[in-house]
Design a protein around this motif. Sequence first.
Motif, short mmCIF file in Angstrom:
data_model
loop_
_atom_site.label_atom_id
_atom_site.label_comp_id
_atom_site.label_asym_id
_atom_site.label_seq_id
_atom_site.Cartn_x
_atom_site.Cartn_y
_atom_site.Cartn_z
N GLU A 1 -23.78 -22.00 2.48
CA GLU A 1 -23.21 -21.24 1.37
C GLU A 1 -23.10 -22.16 0.14
OE1 GLU A 1 -19.04 -18.99 0.25
OE2 GLU A 1 -19.62 -19.18 2.37
N GLU A 2 -23.68 -21.68 -0.97
CA GLU A 2 -23.66 -22.44 -2.21
C GLU A 2 -22.26 -22.44 -2.81
OE1 GLU A 2 -27.14 -22.41 -5.11
OE2 GLU A 2 -25.65 -21.18 -6.16
N GLN A 3 -21.86 -23.59 -3.34
CA GLN A 3 -20.58 -23.70 -4.03
C GLN A 3 -20.85 -23.98 -5.50
OE1 GLN A 3 -18.28 -26.73 -2.05
NE2 GLN A 3 -18.52 -25.77 -0.06
N SER A 4 -20.09 -23.34 -6.39
CA SER A 4 -20.37 -23.53 -7.81
C SER A 4 -19.14 -23.66 -8.70
CB SER A 4 -21.26 -22.39 -8.34
OG SER A 4 -20.58 -21.16 -8.19
N SER A 5 -17.94 -23.48 -8.16
CA SER A 5 -16.77 -23.52 -9.03
C SER A 5 -16.51 -24.96 -9.50
CB SER A 5 -15.54 -22.96 -8.33
OG SER A 5 -15.19 -23.77 -7.24
N ILE A 6 -16.31 -25.11 -10.81
CA ILE A 6 -15.98 -26.40 -11.41
C ILE A 6 -15.00 -26.15 -12.55
CG2 ILE A 6 -18.04 -27.75 -10.85
CD1 ILE A 6 -19.23 -26.93 -13.55
#
Length: 172
Positions: A108-113
């Motif tokens: 699963e891709e993570q993208s929160s920054i």
Amino acid sequence: MAGTVAERDALVSAADGHLNNSLGSPVQADVYFPRLIVPFCGHIKGGMRPGKKILVMGIVDLNPESFGISLTCGESEDPPADVAIELKAVFTDRQFVRNSCVAGEWGEEQSSIPYFPFIPDQPFRVEILCEHPRFRIFVDGHQLFDFYHRIETLSAIDTIKINGDLQLTKLG
């Protein structure tokens, strides 16, 4: 002076594709000053382990689309090597996404920054710190996010690959 020699050794070893290789000498550094060519693929001596840090310094291109930094278990393309962590800076979306690929399956891709840290035509410093349960990612000295390990054998993570719209200035 030891810091200077160590830096030269790291740079020399980056030129031959080997990170953290202490076989270089100051004489070699002067003769074989490295050109860190993108795409780059280099060996991480001894693989990853808790407490080990990878440093990537570079300059973002003037009109970037994206660039990526991957830590992998070898260089194999067929079958593809497991990817312990792939970091991808995407400028159109202002995202810094991360993922892994184990046994041919992407997770699963993570993208929160909290913010997008990269600026076109500007230098950056990415540090990937390996801890027991996770990688900690720092950009320009600020912790941006954690990525929990999906590869259990950290020492198998022995290759760094860098590609995309950037110039490399230093690896360590």
